[in-house]
Design an enzyme around this catalytic site. Structure first.
Site, PDB file in Angstrom:
ATOM      1  N   ASP A 130     -12.837 -24.244 -85.034  1.00 63.65           N
ATOM      2  CA  ASP A 130     -11.641 -23.495 -84.635  1.00 63.65           C
ATOM      3  C   ASP A 130     -10.456 -23.858 -85.524  1.00 63.65           C
ATOM      4  O   ASP A 130      -9.700 -22.981 -85.955  1.00 63.65           O
ATOM      5  CB  ASP A 130     -11.274 -23.803 -83.177  1.00 63.65           C
ATOM      6  CG  ASP A 130     -12.338 -23.367 -82.190  1.00 63.65           C
ATOM      7  OD1 ASP A 130     -13.099 -22.431 -82.488  1.00 63.65           O
ATOM      8  OD2 ASP A 130     -12.412 -23.992 -81.108  1.00 63.65           O
ATOM      9  N   ASP A 170     -16.393 -27.700 -77.406  1.00 60.85           N
ATOM     10  CA  ASP A 170     -14.991 -27.951 -77.739  1.00 60.85           C
ATOM     11  C   ASP A 170     -14.631 -29.349 -77.259  1.00 60.85           C
ATOM     12  O   ASP A 170     -15.198 -29.844 -76.284  1.00 60.85           O
ATOM     13  CB  ASP A 170     -14.082 -26.922 -77.055  1.00 60.85           C
ATOM     14  CG  ASP A 170     -14.245 -25.519 -77.622  1.00 60.85           C
ATOM     15  OD1 ASP A 170     -14.471 -25.401 -78.841  1.00 60.85           O
ATOM     16  OD2 ASP A 170     -14.145 -24.559 -76.848  1.00 60.85           O
TER      17      ASP A 170
END
Length: 168
Positions: free
Chosen positions: A142, A124
């Protein structure tokens, strides 16, 4: 020739898969760049006090829940991907909004699945602070999932209106 090669996808369905492949490619490339060019937890300000590129790893799902439960994620993601492909093939051609939402969901699910399969964690890096709240760090996959789900909710809420609309 190309049309015959992709006939099993339907005439217009191929765009949904091509967009998913492009998103997966961008997702994996950006994760690779963060992994190779940044130290873990290194943060680069893009817009001070609002948006940063921060190298982070997540061994769980959203907000770090279910840490380390890789087999659970493998099973769930496989079921989701199979269902999304089936639904895209069966109903995606009926309405573009449904098709695009499924395409984005597919791309997001596969993008994070690749990380879990090969890295045992998800890379991330988008780090956003909104009104003092440091939102959980996320990635392209995401984002694709969230946008796909929002489009699916819009489609579901207005499905009756869409039924009268012309097909693609």
């Amino acid at each position: 020739m190309l049309k015959n090669d992709i006939k099993w996808l339907g005439e217009n369905d191929v765009w949904y898969y091509l967009v998913a492949i492009v998103i997966i490619g961008i997702d994996q490339w950006t994760k690779w760049m963060v992994d190779k060019k940044m130290e873990l937890y290194e943060s680069i300000p893009v817009i001070e006090n609002f948006f940063y590129i921060t190298s982070h790893r997540n061994k769980g799902a959203a907000w770090g829940i279910l840490q380390g439960q890789m087999w659970f994620f493998y099973i769930i993601t496989t079921v989701v991907v199979v269902f999304v492909i089936y639904y895209l093939q069966k109903h995606g051609k009926d309405h573009a909004l449904l098709g695009w939402s499924l395409s984005l969901i597919l791309a997001g699910a596969i993008g994070n699945f690749i990380d879990r399969l090969f890295r045992q964690e998800v890379v991330d890096f988008f780090d956003v602070i909104i009104f003092g709240y440091d939102y959980p760090i996320f990635n392209i996959a995401d984002s694709s999932l969230v946008i796909g789900v929002i489009l699916m909710l819009i489609y579901t809420l207005f499905e009756e209106r869409f039924k009268g609309a012309p097909k693609k």
